[in-house]
Design a protein around this motif. Structure first.
Motif, short mmCIF file in Angstrom:
data_model
loop_
_atom_site.label_atom_id
_atom_site.label_comp_id
_atom_site.label_asym_id
_atom_site.label_seq_id
_atom_site.Cartn_x
_atom_site.Cartn_y
_atom_site.Cartn_z
N LEU A 30 0.83 -1.20 0.00
CA LEU A 30 0.00 0.00 0.00
C LEU A 30 0.87 1.25 0.00
CD1 LEU A 30 -2.80 1.26 0.12
CD2 LEU A 30 -2.67 1.08 2.61
N LEU A 31 1.93 1.24 0.81
CA LEU A 31 2.82 2.39 0.86
C LEU A 31 3.55 2.60 -0.46
CD1 LEU A 31 3.78 4.58 2.78
CD2 LEU A 31 5.61 3.05 3.49
N ARG A 32 3.99 1.50 -1.10
CA ARG A 32 4.67 1.61 -2.40
C ARG A 32 3.73 2.20 -3.44
NH1 ARG A 32 6.86 -3.33 -0.89
NH2 ARG A 32 5.25 -4.46 -2.01
N ARG A 33 2.47 1.75 -3.46
CA ARG A 33 1.50 2.28 -4.43
C ARG A 33 1.22 3.75 -4.17
NH1 ARG A 33 -1.13 -2.78 -3.54
NH2 ARG A 33 -2.60 -1.71 -2.19
N LYS A 34 1.19 4.13 -2.89
CA LYS A 34 0.94 5.54 -2.55
C LYS A 34 2.04 6.43 -3.10
CE LYS A 34 0.47 8.67 1.34
NZ LYS A 34 0.45 8.80 2.80
N PHE A 35 3.31 6.05 -2.86
CA PHE A 35 4.41 6.86 -3.36
C PHE A 35 4.43 6.89 -4.88
CE2 PHE A 35 6.41 6.19 0.89
CZ PHE A 35 6.48 7.53 1.22
N LYS A 36 4.14 5.77 -5.53
CA LYS A 36 4.11 5.72 -6.99
C LYS A 36 3.02 6.66 -7.52
CE LYS A 36 3.56 2.52 -10.83
NZ LYS A 36 3.27 1.15 -11.23
N TYR A 37 1.85 6.63 -6.88
CA TYR A 37 0.73 7.48 -7.29
C TYR A 37 1.11 8.96 -7.18
CZ TYR A 37 -3.74 9.90 -6.79
OH TYR A 37 -4.78 10.78 -6.91
N TYR A 38 1.68 9.35 -6.03
CA TYR A 38 2.05 10.75 -5.85
C TYR A 38 3.17 11.16 -6.80
CZ TYR A 38 -0.99 11.45 -1.87
OH TYR A 38 -2.08 11.59 -1.08
#
Length: 52
Positions: A30-38
């Motif tokens: 979830l954290l990896r996807r969040k950083f990728k999204y931002y």
């Protein structure tokens, strides 16, 4: 998840338990996807500079 008890689980509880077990356990995903999204949003949100 299901609490430990002496009572057998009903069909709905069993179904829910099986469904939840299908979800992969990846706490960092979830954290990896969040950083990728931002990061992706930041590339497109850069204000365009006006030419001189």
């Amino acid at each position: 998840m299901a609490e430990e008890s002496d009572e057998p689980m009903n069909e709905q509880d069993l179904s829910r338990e099986q469904w939840l077990r299908r979800i992969p356990d990846d706490p960092g995903g979830l954290l990896r996807r969040k950083f990728k999204y931002y990061y992706q949003r930041k590339q497109y949100d850069v204000p365009k500079q006006q030419p001189w």
